[in-house]
Design a protein around this motif. Structure first.
Motif, mmCIF file in Angstrom:
data_model
loop_
_atom_site.group_PDB
_atom_site.id
_atom_site.type_symbol
_atom_site.label_atom_id
_atom_site.label_comp_id
_atom_site.label_asym_id
_atom_site.label_seq_id
_atom_site.Cartn_x
_atom_site.Cartn_y
_atom_site.Cartn_z
ATOM 1 N N ALA A 242 0.944 -1.209 0.190
ATOM 2 C CA ALA A 242 0.377 -0.368 -0.025
ATOM 3 C C ALA A 242 0.853 1.412 0.243
ATOM 4 N N VAL A 243 1.727 0.957 0.885
ATOM 5 C CA VAL A 243 3.181 2.289 0.534
ATOM 6 C C VAL A 243 3.652 2.344 -0.439
ATOM 7 N N VAL A 244 4.151 1.968 -1.363
ATOM 8 C CA VAL A 244 4.825 1.972 -2.299
ATOM 9 C C VAL A 244 3.769 2.323 -3.798
ATOM 10 N N LYS A 245 2.205 1.906 -3.719
ATOM 11 C CA LYS A 245 1.314 2.500 -4.570
ATOM 12 C C LYS A 245 0.718 3.832 -3.879
ATOM 13 N N LEU A 246 1.078 4.202 -2.404
ATOM 14 C CA LEU A 246 0.849 5.434 -2.305
ATOM 15 C C LEU A 246 1.493 6.334 -2.213
ATOM 16 N N PHE A 247 3.369 6.207 -2.556
ATOM 17 C CA PHE A 247 3.601 7.055 -2.823
ATOM 18 C C PHE A 247 4.093 7.370 -4.429
ATOM 19 N N GLU A 248 3.950 5.911 -5.392
ATOM 20 C CA GLU A 248 3.640 6.496 -6.632
ATOM 21 C C GLU A 248 2.561 7.436 -6.979
ATOM 22 N N LEU A 249 1.356 7.722 -6.388
ATOM 23 C CA LEU A 249 0.494 8.288 -7.129
ATOM 24 C C LEU A 249 0.531 9.510 -7.726
ATOM 25 N N GLY A 250 -0.241 9.716 -9.134
ATOM 26 C CA GLY A 250 -0.490 10.367 -10.371
ATOM 27 C C GLY A 250 1.123 10.891 -10.473
ATOM 28 N N VAL A 251 2.417 10.053 -10.412
ATOM 29 C CA VAL A 251 3.874 9.933 -10.928
ATOM 30 C C VAL A 251 4.368 9.779 -12.042
ATOM 31 N N PRO A 252 4.483 10.305 -12.923
ATOM 32 C CA PRO A 252 4.106 10.211 -14.536
ATOM 33 C C PRO A 252 5.530 9.288 -15.287
ATOM 34 N N PHE A 253 6.699 8.123 -14.650
ATOM 35 C CA PHE A 253 7.407 7.506 -14.811
ATOM 36 C C PHE A 253 7.309 7.532 -15.819
ATOM 37 N N GLU A 254 6.868 7.168 -16.930
ATOM 38 C CA GLU A 254 7.550 6.490 -18.154
ATOM 39 C C GLU A 254 8.026 7.701 -19.234
ATOM 40 N N LYS A 255 7.476 8.956 -18.432
ATOM 41 C CA LYS A 255 7.989 10.496 -18.860
ATOM 42 C C LYS A 255 8.709 10.864 -18.327
ATOM 43 N N THR A 256 9.249 10.518 -17.188
ATOM 44 C CA THR A 256 10.496 11.163 -16.906
ATOM 45 C C THR A 256 12.172 10.248 -17.104
ATOM 46 N N SER A 257 11.649 9.650 -16.194
ATOM 47 C CA SER A 257 13.147 8.929 -15.685
ATOM 48 C C SER A 257 13.066 7.478 -16.872
ATOM 49 N N GLY A 258 11.654 6.679 -16.716
ATOM 50 C CA GLY A 258 11.342 6.180 -17.568
ATOM 51 C C GLY A 258 12.363 4.814 -17.243
ATOM 52 N N VAL A 259 12.794 4.756 -15.702
ATOM 53 C CA VAL A 259 12.567 3.941 -14.740
ATOM 54 C C VAL A 259 11.432 2.945 -13.986
ATOM 55 N N GLU A 260 11.757 1.700 -14.828
ATOM 56 C CA GLU A 260 10.919 1.123 -14.099
ATOM 57 C C GLU A 260 11.024 -0.244 -13.452
ATOM 58 N N GLU A 261 11.922 -0.637 -12.676
ATOM 59 C CA GLU A 261 12.449 -1.479 -12.311
ATOM 60 C C GLU A 261 12.101 -0.378 -10.966
ATOM 61 N N ARG A 262 12.237 -1.172 -9.187
ATOM 62 C CA ARG A 262 11.735 -0.456 -8.339
ATOM 63 C C ARG A 262 12.938 -1.456 -7.676
ATOM 64 N N TRP A 263 14.431 -0.377 -6.945
ATOM 65 C CA TRP A 263 14.676 -0.341 -6.160
ATOM 66 C C TRP A 263 15.158 -0.387 -4.675
ATOM 67 N N VAL A 264 15.155 -1.688 -3.891
ATOM 68 C CA VAL A 264 15.806 -1.944 -1.941
ATOM 69 C C VAL A 264 16.266 -1.448 -2.113
ATOM 70 N N PHE A 265 16.498 -0.212 -0.945
ATOM 71 C CA PHE A 265 17.951 0.142 -0.763
ATOM 72 C C PHE A 265 18.099 -0.077 0.659
ATOM 73 N N LYS A 266 19.562 -0.571 1.194
ATOM 74 C CA LYS A 266 20.547 -0.735 1.830
ATOM 75 C C LYS A 266 20.411 -0.416 3.129
ATOM 76 N N SER A 267 19.747 -0.999 4.370
ATOM 77 C CA SER A 267 19.130 -0.602 5.955
ATOM 78 C C SER A 267 20.929 0.046 5.986
ATOM 79 N N SER A 268 20.914 0.820 7.676
ATOM 80 C CA SER A 268 21.815 0.836 8.051
ATOM 81 C C SER A 268 22.591 0.152 8.753
ATOM 82 N N PHE A 269 21.406 -0.862 9.416
ATOM 83 C CA PHE A 269 22.215 -2.264 10.692
ATOM 84 C C PHE A 269 22.742 -3.055 9.457
ATOM 85 N N GLU A 270 21.961 -3.735 7.651
ATOM 86 C CA GLU A 270 22.860 -4.904 6.859
ATOM 87 C C GLU A 270 23.857 -5.431 7.227
#
Ligand code: DDH
Length: 290
Positions: free
Chosen positions: A262-290
Motif C-alpha cells: 500500500a505504501v509503494v502505491k501511495l508514494f507513486e500516486l500521480g507520478v508519470p514515471f514513463e515520461k520522466t526517468s523512464g525507470v521501470e524497475e524499483r530498487w530496494v535500499f540497503k538499511s544501515s543495520f544490514e
C-alpha cells in the motif's frame, strides 16, 4: 583517451543509495528530537505529499513537492511538517541533482526501513513543480471524522478498505503534538519502531474518552498514556475495517507485506514515471543495520 562524459548527470541506484545513507546517518546523529527520532515526521511528510492525490483529475500526489509553497505548506493538516522539510534541506544541498519530490519520498522510505519496517521498493522520476500546482485545502483526512470520511478521502486516491487499514498502521509510529494538530500523545509504547502494536492495542485495550480541554480523543484505560484519534477508533467500530485490524493484530508478517504494498502505491500516486526517468524497475535500499 577516454571521452569526457556528455550531457547531464544521470544518477544511478548507487547515487540514490548514497542519499539514503546520508538520511539514515542524520537520523542516527540527531536523536534529541521528540521520542528520539525524526523518522516519524519524515514519514508523515512523505505521506502528506502523496495523500493529496485525486484520481479523477489526476492532480496532487508526491510529484511536484508543492508543500514547499505557502498555500499548501500552511494547510492545517501540514502543521509541523516544516521540521521534516528543514531536516532534509542540507541533504538536498549535498545532493543537488535529486528533486525535492524524489527526496521527500526517499526519506519516507528510509524512515520506514530505519525504524525496522519492511523494505520499501523505490523508484525516482518525480519532478518539482511550481506554486500553481498546489492542491486545494481539505484533501487530507480530518481526525475528528467518521468512516464515511475515511472512505471518501482514501477512495479518492484509489484505495480500498484493506489498504486504508494497512496504511493506518503507520500510527504505530510517532505522536500527536498539541501545537500542531491539537491532539496529544503517542499511539504505542515504541513510537520509533514499526510493529503491528497499533492494531494489537486497538483490539486488546479498553479505550475511553480523554477528559481534557483539547479536541475529542481516546486514551487507554490502563495507563492513560496512549491515545487514539476518532478516525483510529473507527477502524474497530466499522465491520469492514475491523476484519483487517484483526488480521494485522494477529500477524505482523501479514501487516508488513500489505503495508509495504500500500505504501509503494501511495508514494507513486500521480507520478508519470514513463515520461520522466523512464525507470521501470524499483530498487530496494540497503538499511544501515544490514
Ligand atoms: Fe497520521 N496523523 N493520520 N497517518 N501520522 C498524525 C501523525 C502521524 C491522521 C491524522 C494524524 C496516516 C493516516 C491518518 C503518520 C502517518 C500516517 C497526527 C498528529 C494526526 C492528527 C500530527 C501532530 O500533531 O504532529 C488521520 C486522520 C489519518 C487517517 O484518517 C487515516 C497514514 C495513512 C500515515 C502513513 O504514513 C501511511 C505519522 C508517521 C504520524 C506521526 C508524526 C510525528 O510527528 O510523530
Amino acid at each position: 583517451p577516454a571521452k569526457a562524459q556528455k550531457g547531464p548527470f544521470q544518477p544511478k541506484f548507487e547515487d540514490y543509495q548514497k542519499v539514503y545513507d546520508a538520511v539514515a546517518k542524520k537520523l542516527q546523529d540527531e536523536d534529541d528530537y521528540d521520542d528520539g527520532s525524526y523518522g516519524p515526521v519524515l514519514l508523515r511528510l512523505a505521506w502528506h505529499a502523496s495523500g493529496t492525490y485525486d484520481a479523477q483529475t489526476n492532480t496532487g500526489g508526491s510529484n511536484g513537492a508543492t508543500m514547499r509553497f505557502a498555500p499548501e505548506g500552511d494547510h492545517g493538516a501540514n502543521a509541523g511538517l516544516k521540521a521534516a522539510r528543514d531536516f532534509l534541506t542540507p541533504i538536498k544541498t549535498q545532493f543537488p541533482w535529486i528533486t525535492y519530490s524524489d527526496l521527500w519520498i526517499l526519506a519516507g522510505v528510509c524512515a520506514i526501513q530505519e525504524m525496522q519496517g519492511p523494505p520499501i521498493p523505490y523508484r525516482p522520476g518525480r519532478t518539482d513543480r511550481d506554486v500553481s500546482f498546489c492542491t486545494p485545502d481539505g484533501r487530507l483526512p480530518d481526525a475528528s471524522k467518521d468512516h464515511n470520511h475515511i472512505r471518501a478521502i482514501f477512495g479518492r486516491m484509489g484505495f480500498d478498505d484493506r489498504e486504508m487499514v494497512a496504511l493506518s498502521g503507520a500510527h504505530a509510529l510517532g505522536r500527536c503534538h498539541t501545537d500542531r494538530s491539537g491532539y496529544d500523545g503517542p499511539w504505542t509504547f515504541s513510537p520509533t519502531v514499526l510493529t503491528n502494536d497499533y492494531f494489537k492495542l486497538l483490539v486488546e485495550e479498553r479505550w475511553g474518552w480523554k477528559k481534557w480541554n483539547g479536541p475529542k480523543q481516546f486514551e487507554d484505560s490502563k495507563t492513560r498514556t496512549l491515545m487514539m484519534l476518532p478516525t483510529d477508533m473507527v477502524l474497530v467500530k466499522d465491520k469492514g475495517f475491523r476484519a483487517h485490524v484483526e488480521r494485522y493484530a494477529k500477524d505482523n508478517e501479514v501487516f508488513f507485506r500489505e503495508f509495504k504494498e500500500a505504501v509503494v502505491k501511495l508514494f507513486e500516486l500521480g507520478v508519470p514515471f514513463e515520461k520522466t526517468s523512464g525507470v521501470e524497475e524499483r530498487w530496494v535500499f540497503k538499511s544501515s543495520f544490514e
